[in-house]
Enzyme design. Sequence first.
Site, mmCIF file in Angstrom:
data_model
loop_
_atom_site.group_PDB
_atom_site.id
_atom_site.type_symbol
_atom_site.label_atom_id
_atom_site.label_comp_id
_atom_site.label_asym_id
_atom_site.label_seq_id
_atom_site.Cartn_x
_atom_site.Cartn_y
_atom_site.Cartn_z
ATOM 1 N N CYS A 125 0.841 -1.182 0.000
ATOM 2 C CA CYS A 125 0.000 0.000 0.000
ATOM 3 C C CYS A 125 0.882 1.240 0.000
ATOM 4 C CB CYS A 125 -0.988 -0.001 1.155
ATOM 5 S SG CYS A 125 -0.298 -0.521 2.698
ATOM 6 N N GLY A 126 1.891 1.231 -0.827
ATOM 7 C CA GLY A 126 2.726 2.403 -0.991
ATOM 8 C C GLY A 126 3.475 2.761 0.280
#
Lengths: 134, 298
Positions: free
Chosen positions: B91-92
């Site tokens: 998720c980045g």
Amino acid sequence: MTDTTVLELVSPSALLKSEPVEMVVVPGTEGNFGVLPKHAPLISTIRPGVIDIYMGGKVSERIFVAGGVAEVNPERCTILAEEAVSIADIKADEAQTRLEAAKAAFEAAKTPHEKANAERDVEIAAALITALTN
Amino acid sequence: MASLKDLRSRIASVKSTRKITSAMKMVAASKLRRSQDAAEAARPYAERMGTMLGRLAAAVGGSQGAPKLLSGTGREDTHLMVVFTADRGLCGGFNASIVKAARAKIRALKADGKTVKIICVGRKGADALKRDNGDAIIARYSGIEGKKGIDFSEASAVADKVLELFDNGEFDVCTIFYNKFVSAISQVVTEQQLVPFAGEAQEDNQEADGKGASAIYEYEPSEEAILADLLPRNVGVQIFGAMLESSASEHGARMSAMDNATRNAGDMIDRLSIQYNRSRQAQITNELIEIISGAEAL
């Protein structure tokens, strides 16, 4: 037209109600109190019980709350409820099951903290049943 | 120079990666909508709780009877940090930015000679923090987000733990770290002091000016009793709010990360296809040259 005050009923997960009402009766810890428009500022805790909403000179809705706080000022009545359900949506046998589950949890509780939590649950369930029978 | 077969299999593998990332993006987008609604629905309660407590705190002031959750223990030697991260990666920078902020805070506190204790909510944060602060982690929670979203009982479990620790005098100051949801592409790392209660005095004043609510309130029962009831509940509400914000942020971060990944995969497929076509053409040309020069030689 009669005077109205704004009732705001908020639970942790949502803003449940924000609408003008003629009167609300709130189950305060030290007794029920009615809130009419231009009520003096007041902050009170709530015991498990029923909020009666009056509209058009009669009770228009009854909502069960499991405790919380109410803040009243001349313009509005804000109720922060831990749990709020309309009486019409509660079934008697569900309430009974809940009371029994809470009692069982109370018996099983070991630490004082757990005990206190379970005791509260029992109180809430009992109040729920009283609310239904009245 | 990669052979044609190698290139073909690379293109195939990038294609299947793209399929996965775009599916994850879809899932994140639908979860985002739900958790964003939940986070936004929960804000009014937390805000009203905040203003009410601010008013009560102002009324009780620094009087002797004020509960410890409000006035603090009078020391600030031991800090408890509650760090909210996701259970999953991909998720980045979502988990990394929280962990980075928490680490910086831990270093600063340790440099001041304070003791730090950590409660980790979410598996990723615990994994990242245990490397250099393993002994400081006193509790960890994971799997808080069920099928139907986040339940208040999960927050109460964490809040009960925090309150129990406080009652036992195991910390003086409690801070929570979470990603506040701004939009699907923007999350802000937020540090919020939970204990002792830090009222938003400014906000309260504004409201008082606007609505003439500065009138003197009556309290039923006493201010102290209400505070004693409300403060522990506020801890739960704030933790619940942080969980919801963090969950919405996670899905937002994952959605944009997966969107980027999908786009990158697409670009890569384009580049690889060009390379593949060129080398195929080169090979054909080569074969032709061989045939022609063979024919000429005869």
